[in-house]
Every structure is written in C-alpha cells, then in structure tokens.
Design a protein around this motif. Structure first.
Motif, PDB file in Angstrom:
ATOM      1  N   ASP A 115     -26.361 -28.792  -4.972  1.00  0.00           N
ATOM      2  CA  ASP A 115     -25.304 -28.248  -4.105  1.00  0.00           C
ATOM      3  C   ASP A 115     -24.020 -27.914  -4.854  1.00  0.00           C
ATOM      4  OD1 ASP A 115     -27.055 -28.633  -2.011  1.00  0.00           O
ATOM      5  OD2 ASP A 115     -26.166 -30.539  -1.380  1.00  0.00           O
ATOM      6  N   GLY A 116     -23.885 -28.379  -6.098  1.00  0.00           N
ATOM      7  CA  GLY A 116     -22.658 -28.156  -6.857  1.00  0.00           C
ATOM      8  C   GLY A 116     -21.501 -28.999  -6.347  1.00  0.00           C
ATOM      9  N   THR A 117     -21.807 -30.212  -5.850  1.00  0.00           N
ATOM     10  CA  THR A 117     -20.783 -31.069  -5.249  1.00  0.00           C
ATOM     11  C   THR A 117     -20.634 -32.394  -5.980  1.00  0.00           C
ATOM     12  OG1 THR A 117     -22.432 -31.955  -3.698  1.00  0.00           O
ATOM     13  CG2 THR A 117     -21.127 -30.055  -2.970  1.00  0.00           C
ATOM     14  N   LEU A 118     -21.048 -32.450  -7.216  1.00  0.00           N
ATOM     15  CA  LEU A 118     -21.011 -33.696  -7.968  1.00  0.00           C
ATOM     16  C   LEU A 118     -19.589 -34.213  -8.157  1.00  0.00           C
ATOM     17  CD1 LEU A 118     -23.596 -32.717 -10.712  1.00  0.00           C
ATOM     18  CD2 LEU A 118     -23.938 -34.469  -8.951  1.00  0.00           C
ATOM     19  N   THR A 119     -19.486 -35.517  -8.335  1.00  0.00           N
ATOM     20  CA  THR A 119     -18.229 -36.145  -8.733  1.00  0.00           C
ATOM     21  C   THR A 119     -18.229 -36.238 -10.255  1.00  0.00           C
ATOM     22  OG1 THR A 119     -17.980 -37.412  -6.701  1.00  0.00           O
ATOM     23  CG2 THR A 119     -16.878 -38.270  -8.649  1.00  0.00           C
ATOM     24  N   LEU A 120     -17.196 -35.697 -10.883  1.00  0.00           N
ATOM     25  CA  LEU A 120     -17.097 -35.653 -12.341  1.00  0.00           C
ATOM     26  C   LEU A 120     -15.994 -36.588 -12.813  1.00  0.00           C
ATOM     27  CD1 LEU A 120     -17.298 -31.781 -12.891  1.00  0.00           C
ATOM     28  CD2 LEU A 120     -19.162 -33.384 -12.541  1.00  0.00           C
ATOM     29  N   MET A 121     -16.319 -37.455 -13.766  1.00  0.00           N
ATOM     30  CA  MET A 121     -15.376 -38.424 -14.325  1.00  0.00           C
ATOM     31  C   MET A 121     -15.112 -38.027 -15.777  1.00  0.00           C
ATOM     32  SD  MET A 121     -17.618 -41.574 -12.835  1.00  0.00           S
ATOM     33  CE  MET A 121     -18.797 -40.991 -11.599  1.00  0.00           C
ATOM     34  N   VAL A 122     -13.906 -37.616 -16.079  1.00  0.00           N
ATOM     35  CA  VAL A 122     -13.635 -36.962 -17.358  1.00  0.00           C
ATOM     36  C   VAL A 122     -12.851 -37.858 -18.301  1.00  0.00           C
ATOM     37  CG1 VAL A 122     -12.687 -34.904 -18.467  1.00  0.00           C
ATOM     38  CG2 VAL A 122     -13.522 -34.766 -16.096  1.00  0.00           C
ATOM     39  N   GLY A 123     -13.370 -37.986 -19.510  1.00  0.00           N
ATOM     40  CA  GLY A 123     -12.633 -38.613 -20.598  1.00  0.00           C
ATOM     41  C   GLY A 123     -12.420 -37.600 -21.708  1.00  0.00           C
ATOM     42  N   GLY A 124     -11.238 -37.622 -22.331  1.00  0.00           N
ATOM     43  CA  GLY A 124     -10.952 -36.674 -23.406  1.00  0.00           C
ATOM     44  C   GLY A 124      -9.595 -36.040 -23.234  1.00  0.00           C
ATOM     45  N   GLU A 125      -9.327 -35.023 -24.043  1.00  0.00           N
ATOM     46  CA  GLU A 125      -8.014 -34.387 -24.039  1.00  0.00           C
ATOM     47  C   GLU A 125      -7.833 -33.478 -22.834  1.00  0.00           C
ATOM     48  OE1 GLU A 125      -5.691 -35.234 -26.126  1.00  0.00           O
ATOM     49  OE2 GLU A 125      -7.090 -36.603 -27.120  1.00  0.00           O
ATOM     50  N   ALA A 126      -6.646 -33.560 -22.239  1.00  0.00           N
ATOM     51  CA  ALA A 126      -6.347 -32.753 -21.050  1.00  0.00           C
ATOM     52  C   ALA A 126      -6.429 -31.258 -21.353  1.00  0.00           C
ATOM     53  CB  ALA A 126      -4.961 -33.107 -20.513  1.00  0.00           C
ATOM     54  N   GLU A 127      -6.045 -30.869 -22.554  1.00  0.00           N
ATOM     55  CA  GLU A 127      -6.072 -29.450 -22.938  1.00  0.00           C
ATOM     56  C   GLU A 127      -7.496 -28.901 -22.877  1.00  0.00           C
ATOM     57  OE1 GLU A 127      -5.500 -26.702 -26.955  1.00  0.00           O
ATOM     58  OE2 GLU A 127      -5.350 -28.885 -27.067  1.00  0.00           O
ATOM     59  N   ALA A 128      -8.447 -29.667 -23.408  1.00  0.00           N
ATOM     60  CA  ALA A 128      -9.847 -29.231 -23.384  1.00  0.00           C
ATOM     61  C   ALA A 128     -10.364 -29.175 -21.955  1.00  0.00           C
ATOM     62  CB  ALA A 128     -10.698 -30.173 -24.222  1.00  0.00           C
ATOM     63  N   LEU A 129      -9.963 -30.147 -21.151  1.00  0.00           N
ATOM     64  CA  LEU A 129     -10.387 -30.151 -19.754  1.00  0.00           C
ATOM     65  C   LEU A 129      -9.932 -28.893 -19.030  1.00  0.00           C
ATOM     66  CD1 LEU A 129     -11.432 -31.274 -17.080  1.00  0.00           C
ATOM     67  CD2 LEU A 129      -9.374 -32.694 -16.946  1.00  0.00           C
ATOM     68  N   GLU A 130      -8.697 -28.491 -19.240  1.00  0.00           N
ATOM     69  CA  GLU A 130      -8.192 -27.311 -18.535  1.00  0.00           C
ATOM     70  C   GLU A 130      -8.931 -26.040 -18.956  1.00  0.00           C
ATOM     71  OE1 GLU A 130      -6.336 -27.508 -15.869  1.00  0.00           O
ATOM     72  OE2 GLU A 130      -6.560 -29.646 -16.267  1.00  0.00           O
ATOM     73  N   LYS A 131      -9.368 -25.987 -20.201  1.00  0.00           N
ATOM     74  CA  LYS A 131     -10.111 -24.813 -20.659  1.00  0.00           C
ATOM     75  C   LYS A 131     -11.457 -24.691 -19.952  1.00  0.00           C
ATOM     76  CE  LYS A 131      -8.117 -24.564 -25.321  1.00  0.00           C
ATOM     77  NZ  LYS A 131      -8.379 -24.750 -26.774  1.00  0.00           N
ATOM     78  N   VAL A 132     -12.098 -25.827 -19.687  1.00  0.00           N
ATOM     79  CA  VAL A 132     -13.438 -25.775 -19.096  1.00  0.00           C
ATOM     80  C   VAL A 132     -13.433 -26.056 -17.592  1.00  0.00           C
ATOM     81  CG1 VAL A 132     -14.501 -26.449 -21.280  1.00  0.00           C
ATOM     82  CG2 VAL A 132     -13.961 -28.213 -19.578  1.00  0.00           C
ATOM     83  N   ARG A 133     -12.256 -26.270 -17.025  1.00  0.00           N
ATOM     84  CA  ARG A 133     -12.192 -26.609 -15.598  1.00  0.00           C
ATOM     85  C   ARG A 133     -12.912 -25.585 -14.710  1.00  0.00           C
ATOM     86  NH1 ARG A 133      -9.341 -30.093 -12.360  1.00  0.00           N
ATOM     87  NH2 ARG A 133      -8.081 -30.850 -14.109  1.00  0.00           N
ATOM     88  N   PRO A 134     -12.761 -24.265 -14.963  1.00  0.00           N
ATOM     89  CA  PRO A 134     -13.489 -23.312 -14.111  1.00  0.00           C
ATOM     90  C   PRO A 134     -14.997 -23.533 -14.118  1.00  0.00           C
ATOM     91  CG  PRO A 134     -11.808 -22.174 -15.385  1.00  0.00           C
ATOM     92  CD  PRO A 134     -11.892 -23.560 -15.941  1.00  0.00           C
ATOM     93  N   LEU A 135     -15.546 -23.954 -15.255  1.00  0.00           N
ATOM     94  CA  LEU A 135     -16.970 -24.246 -15.336  1.00  0.00           C
ATOM     95  C   LEU A 135     -17.315 -25.512 -14.558  1.00  0.00           C
ATOM     96  CD1 LEU A 135     -17.406 -23.580 -19.156  1.00  0.00           C
ATOM     97  CD2 LEU A 135     -18.232 -22.108 -17.330  1.00  0.00           C
ATOM     98  N   LEU A 136     -16.472 -26.528 -14.703  1.00  0.00           N
ATOM     99  CA  LEU A 136     -16.720 -27.789 -14.009  1.00  0.00           C
ATOM    100  C   LEU A 136     -16.618 -27.623 -12.500  1.00  0.00           C
ATOM    101  CD1 LEU A 136     -14.823 -30.339 -16.300  1.00  0.00           C
ATOM    102  CD2 LEU A 136     -17.240 -29.693 -16.344  1.00  0.00           C
ATOM    103  N   GLU A 137     -15.761 -26.719 -12.064  1.00  0.00           N
ATOM    104  CA  GLU A 137     -15.626 -26.487 -10.627  1.00  0.00           C
ATOM    105  C   GLU A 137     -16.871 -25.852 -10.021  1.00  0.00           C
ATOM    106  OE1 GLU A 137     -12.008 -24.244 -10.518  1.00  0.00           O
ATOM    107  OE2 GLU A 137     -10.746 -26.036 -10.309  1.00  0.00           O
ATOM    108  N   VAL A 138     -17.704 -25.249 -10.863  1.00  0.00           N
ATOM    109  CA  VAL A 138     -18.969 -24.684 -10.378  1.00  0.00           C
ATOM    110  C   VAL A 138     -19.963 -25.792 -10.044  1.00  0.00           C
ATOM    111  CG1 VAL A 138     -20.986 -23.310 -11.038  1.00  0.00           C
ATOM    112  CG2 VAL A 138     -18.685 -22.515 -11.626  1.00  0.00           C
ATOM    113  N   VAL A 139     -19.949 -26.870 -10.813  1.00  0.00           N
ATOM    114  CA  VAL A 139     -20.954 -27.925 -10.648  1.00  0.00           C
ATOM    115  C   VAL A 139     -20.438 -29.142  -9.896  1.00  0.00           C
ATOM    116  CG1 VAL A 139     -22.167 -27.195 -12.729  1.00  0.00           C
ATOM    117  CG2 VAL A 139     -20.444 -28.988 -12.897  1.00  0.00           C
ATOM    118  N   GLY A 140     -19.119 -29.269  -9.772  1.00  0.00           N
ATOM    119  CA  GLY A 140     -18.568 -30.471  -9.161  1.00  0.00           C
ATOM    120  C   GLY A 140     -17.622 -30.204  -8.022  1.00  0.00           C
ATOM    121  N   GLY A 141     -17.596 -31.139  -7.080  1.00  0.00           N
ATOM    122  CA  GLY A 141     -16.661 -31.049  -5.971  1.00  0.00           C
ATOM    123  C   GLY A 141     -15.393 -31.836  -6.213  1.00  0.00           C
ATOM    124  N   THR A 142     -15.480 -32.868  -7.047  1.00  0.00           N
ATOM    125  CA  THR A 142     -14.337 -33.712  -7.381  1.00  0.00           C
ATOM    126  C   THR A 142     -14.280 -33.881  -8.886  1.00  0.00           C
ATOM    127  OG1 THR A 142     -14.561 -34.942  -5.304  1.00  0.00           O
ATOM    128  CG2 THR A 142     -13.235 -35.951  -7.035  1.00  0.00           C
TER     129      THR A 142
END
Length: 290
Positions: free
Chosen positions: A129-156
């Motif tokens: 369903d693309g509604t997974l809960t994602l728990m992120v560790g790592g640099e905030a800068e890298a997270l923001e770069k891939v956030r659009p991709l993560l929003e495809v697979v996760g709801g939170t």
C-alpha cells in the motif's frame, strides 16, 4: 533521480514496484533470478551485480535479511562500494544491529557515499500500500535528498537521529510487537480455558484502553489461525536476537523481551519459522494443553 534496488523479497518487491509506478527509473539486482521477473515485466532494468547497479544510479535501496547480507551487497566482492560514484546515497531498509550499520556507514563515507539506516514497520500489506512507517538514522541532508522517494513507500517518516538511530528505533519496535503478541496470545488462551469466546473478547477490547493495531490485525490472525507471513517468525527471531544482544551490550534488563523471544524460538524450532510471528499463540495453546 535514478534508483537502484537490491533485495526483492516480501517487502522489497512491492516497495520497488511502487517506485516504478511513481515514475522513477529503477534498476534491480537480486540473488534469486526469479525474484527479478515481476520487476522486469513492470519496466525495471537488471544489473549483473550490486557494483554494476551502483554505477548507474543516484540512490541505492537495500532490503535484505541480516547483517551478513547487507555487508555482502554493500562492501563485499562486486559490492556497491566498488561501483559507486561519490555522492551516491545508500538507503538500507534491512533490520540489523545499530553498531554494524554505523560501521558500514563509516566505510562507505570514506568513499564519498552517504548511508541512511531506514528500517520499516507495517508488514507486507504496508509495503504493497505504500504506507510503511520509516525510522531514519543518518544525516538530515541525505534524508532530504531522498525524501521524495521515501514518501512513495512510506506513510510516516521520522528522523530519529544520527547513524544507527533508525536501527535502535526498529529494535524497540520489534520488542514491543513481540511482547504484544505474547500478551494477546495469553489473553486468548485464558479466554478459551474459561469457555469464553476469544473473538468476543477481542471485540470488547478493541473498544477499550487495550486497543492496539496488533490486537486488531494479529488478534484476528490468531482467531482465524491464518499465519500466512506478513513477517516471518524466523526473521522476528533474528530481530529479537539483535534486541537482546544490544541490551546486553548496554547493560539493560529486558526480561519481557527475553520471554517473548523464547516462544518465537520455539516456533522456529517446531518448523514454523516461515509462518507469521503471530503463530506464537500456537506455542501457548500447546503449552496449556498439558
């Protein structure tokens, strides 16, 4: 961004498929060739190795079973590190020990590769369903770069902290899930022993303070004896091993997790490791028949 995906099992296959559906170019690699076929049919390209895949993409997702598997695809012979260009971001959806994840992140960083540990919760249906809960560790800068991709697979999507923090959050998640399954299984076994319909008990509890998503979903699985895996017991055992080892390293007492782990161990020992971990209730039913 061009996307690479490694690990096309119960979780990885639908997650990669959702990225394709969202319009991203996806290149895939898997140890089992048959796992590739549904993604090839959906438009993915196939790489001959993780190294070859890494040389073609901007982001690599990994979604494999355990620490040794992650190390092999990232750092081993023909691993991602040998083909990646500086600036590549690795997003690891596997559930492994936080310390191991940190060590791999450090080695990749030495080659100009950023790594995020992003374990997930939500099971197979959440992946579909693309509604997974994602728990992120790592640099905030890298997270923001891939956030659009993560929003495809996760709801939170929650940025928990630095490298390894996502894995600690997932460990906590697995501890709570295991003990919740244990509690629900015990409650249903008690109701059955008292000649009270556990289905009606569940219905009553869903309207009260004992409500949980686990009671809603896995409680119904227990009643139906439907243990088609959303999350296999053998993988939950692996995760609980990580939890107990982490607790031991930190000097933290986790007696509830230790007990729940023994029931999951028993499931695997009784050749039920491929079933959903909600089958834990069957161990309680067997124990109480004696």
């Amino acid at each position: 961004m061009k996307v690479g995906y490694i690990g096309l099992g119960i979780m990885g296959r639908p997650m990669a498929a959702n990225l394709l559906k969202a319009g991203y170019e996806v290149c895939v690699w898997a140890r089992r060739p048959e796992s590739l076929e549904p993604l090839k049919a959906a438009g993915a390209t196939v790489a001959a190795s993780p190294a070859e895949l890494a040389g073609q993409v901007d982001v690599v997702f990994t979604n494999v079973s355990d620490t040794a598997d992650v190390e092999a695809v990232l750092l081993g012979e023909n691993g991602v590190i040998h083909g990646a260009r500086p600036g590549l971001i690795v997003v690891d959806h596997s559930t492994i020990a936080a310390g191991a994840s940190r060590r791999m992140a450090e080695k990749l960083a030495g080659q100009g590769i950023q790594m995020l540990d992003v374990p997930v919760s939500g099971g197979e249906q959440g992946a579909i369903d693309g509604t997974l809960t994602l728990m992120v560790g790592g640099e905030a800068e890298a997270l923001e770069k891939v956030r659009p991709l993560l929003e495809v697979v996760g709801g939170t999507i929650t940025h928990v902290g630095g490298p390894g923090a996502g894995q600690i959050a997932k460990t906590c998640n697995q501890m709570i899930v295991a003990q919740s399954l244990q509690a629900i299984g015990e409650a249903f076994t008690l109701a059955e022993a008292a000649d009270v319909d556990p289905a009606r008990v569940r219905e009553a509890l869903l309207g009260g303070f004992a409500y949980s998503r686990i009671l809603e979903v896995h409680g119904q699985r227990m009643l139906d004896k439907n243990y088609r895996p959303g999350f296999k017991a053998r993988l939950h055992r692996k995760d609980m091993g990580i939890a107990l080892q982490t607790a031991a390293e930190l000097g933290v007492a986790t007696p509830g997790s230790a007990v729940a782990t023994q029931f999951i161990n028993a499931l695997v020992g009784q050749d039920m490791g491929e079933l959903d971990s909600s089958a834990l209730v069957e161990m309680l039913r067997r124990l109480n028949k004696g």
